[in-house]
Write a protein that holds these residues in place. Structure first.
Motif, mmCIF file in Angstrom:
data_model
loop_
_atom_site.group_PDB
_atom_site.id
_atom_site.type_symbol
_atom_site.label_atom_id
_atom_site.label_comp_id
_atom_site.label_asym_id
_atom_site.label_seq_id
_atom_site.Cartn_x
_atom_site.Cartn_y
_atom_site.Cartn_z
ATOM 1 N N ASP A 65 0.836 -1.329 -0.047
ATOM 2 C CA ASP A 65 -0.058 0.090 -0.158
ATOM 3 C C ASP A 65 1.027 1.404 0.124
ATOM 4 O O ASP A 65 0.427 2.188 -0.620
ATOM 5 C CB ASP A 65 -1.100 -0.115 1.158
ATOM 6 N N LEU A 66 1.946 1.197 0.689
ATOM 7 C CA LEU A 66 2.868 2.256 0.715
ATOM 8 C C LEU A 66 3.328 2.582 -0.684
ATOM 9 O O LEU A 66 3.671 3.803 -0.879
ATOM 10 C CB LEU A 66 4.077 2.100 1.896
ATOM 11 N N ARG A 67 3.783 1.689 -1.486
ATOM 12 C CA ARG A 67 4.303 1.754 -2.590
ATOM 13 C C ARG A 67 3.394 2.499 -3.770
ATOM 14 O O ARG A 67 3.872 3.103 -4.776
ATOM 15 C CB ARG A 67 4.800 0.594 -3.384
ATOM 16 N N MET A 68 2.156 2.380 -3.446
ATOM 17 C CA MET A 68 1.318 3.090 -4.238
ATOM 18 C C MET A 68 0.884 4.423 -4.191
ATOM 19 O O MET A 68 0.471 5.079 -4.941
ATOM 20 C CB MET A 68 -0.132 2.429 -4.068
ATOM 21 N N ARG A 69 1.474 4.889 -3.097
ATOM 22 C CA ARG A 69 1.375 6.414 -2.728
ATOM 23 C C ARG A 69 2.577 7.342 -3.168
ATOM 24 O O ARG A 69 3.817 6.993 -3.360
ATOM 25 C CB ARG A 69 1.197 6.584 -1.089
ATOM 26 N N GLU A 70 2.036 8.599 -3.795
ATOM 27 C CA GLU A 70 2.870 9.670 -4.072
ATOM 28 C C GLU A 70 3.420 10.155 -3.231
ATOM 29 O O GLU A 70 3.102 10.430 -1.830
ATOM 30 C CB GLU A 70 1.951 10.689 -4.691
ATOM 31 N N VAL A 71 4.986 10.544 -3.202
ATOM 32 C CA VAL A 71 5.829 11.251 -2.240
ATOM 33 C C VAL A 71 5.782 12.736 -2.325
ATOM 34 O O VAL A 71 6.291 12.943 -3.715
ATOM 35 C CB VAL A 71 7.152 10.453 -2.028
ATOM 36 N N ILE A 72 5.622 13.553 -1.508
ATOM 37 C CA ILE A 72 5.589 14.903 -1.769
ATOM 38 C C ILE A 72 6.543 15.531 -0.664
ATOM 39 O O ILE A 72 6.403 15.324 0.768
ATOM 40 C CB ILE A 72 4.297 15.629 -1.648
ATOM 41 N N ASN A 73 7.668 16.248 -0.952
ATOM 42 C CA ASN A 73 8.374 17.164 -0.127
ATOM 43 C C ASN A 73 7.746 18.204 0.382
ATOM 44 O O ASN A 73 7.268 19.271 -0.272
ATOM 45 C CB ASN A 73 9.708 17.431 -0.736
ATOM 46 N N ILE A 74 7.526 18.440 1.889
ATOM 47 C CA ILE A 74 6.878 19.652 2.506
ATOM 48 C C ILE A 74 7.615 20.884 2.586
ATOM 49 O O ILE A 74 7.204 21.961 2.486
ATOM 50 C CB ILE A 74 6.125 19.489 3.723
ATOM 51 N N ALA A 75 8.989 20.829 2.195
ATOM 52 C CA ALA A 75 9.807 21.850 2.166
ATOM 53 C C ALA A 75 9.600 22.735 0.993
ATOM 54 O O ALA A 75 9.653 23.900 1.129
ATOM 55 C CB ALA A 75 11.320 21.384 2.334
ATOM 56 N N ASP A 76 9.221 22.201 -0.003
ATOM 57 C CA ASP A 76 9.115 22.953 -1.619
ATOM 58 C C ASP A 76 7.602 22.708 -2.196
ATOM 59 O O ASP A 76 7.485 23.197 -3.300
ATOM 60 C CB ASP A 76 10.114 22.845 -2.401
ATOM 61 N N GLY A 77 7.193 21.619 -1.674
ATOM 62 C CA GLY A 77 5.840 21.186 -2.508
ATOM 63 C C GLY A 77 6.007 20.188 -3.645
ATOM 64 O O GLY A 77 5.207 20.069 -4.485
ATOM 65 N N ARG A 78 7.241 19.893 -3.920
ATOM 66 C CA ARG A 78 7.708 19.162 -5.114
ATOM 67 C C ARG A 78 7.231 17.716 -4.759
ATOM 68 O O ARG A 78 7.234 17.160 -3.908
ATOM 69 C CB ARG A 78 9.255 19.254 -5.167
ATOM 70 N N ARG A 79 6.725 16.975 -5.963
ATOM 71 C CA ARG A 79 6.392 15.796 -5.991
ATOM 72 C C ARG A 79 7.619 15.022 -6.439
ATOM 73 O O ARG A 79 8.424 15.172 -7.272
ATOM 74 C CB ARG A 79 5.237 15.502 -7.374
ATOM 75 N N LEU A 80 7.949 14.170 -5.603
ATOM 76 C CA LEU A 80 9.083 13.145 -5.728
ATOM 77 C C LEU A 80 8.995 11.787 -6.223
ATOM 78 O O LEU A 80 9.641 11.026 -6.810
ATOM 79 C CB LEU A 80 9.791 13.100 -4.389
#
Length: 97
Positions: A6-21
């Motif tokens: 389930d974790l691998r299906m989620r998008e990771v976002i950096n809260i420092a700059d809002g960038r999608r990783l």
């Protein structure tokens, strides 16, 4: 309880700059303790030619940098202290944070 699949299906976002990783590529697990040490994301460097030449750079995010795991996204804080004070956001300092 959250499954690793389930974790691998989620998008990771950096809260420092809002960038999608991007999505999680791999997970570093300590099997003896049963804990996740870090999540590994695909890097966005230009070190490869159409996935053939060179080695793809990865972004390793330690578990301590994960701020929130939501239903659709995982929020991480990849800001870090600059030499002499001040905080930098979003830049890759090597490949580990």
């Amino acid at each position: 309880m959250v499954r690793i699949t389930d974790l691998r299906m989620r998008e990771v976002i950096n809260i420092a700059d809002g960038r999608r990783l991007g999505p999680i590529k791999d997970i570093d697990v300590n099997l003896e303790e049963g804990r996740i040490n870090a999540i590994i994301l695909p890097g966005h460097g230009g070190g490869r030619l159409m996935g053939i030449l060179g080695r793809e750079e990865e972004i390793v995010v330690p578990w301590q940098r994960i701020r929130k795991i939501g239903v659709d996204v995982i929020l991480v804080d990849l800001s870090f202290e600059a030499p002499g004070g001040g905080e930098l956001h979003g830049g890759i300092r090597g490949k580990y944070f």
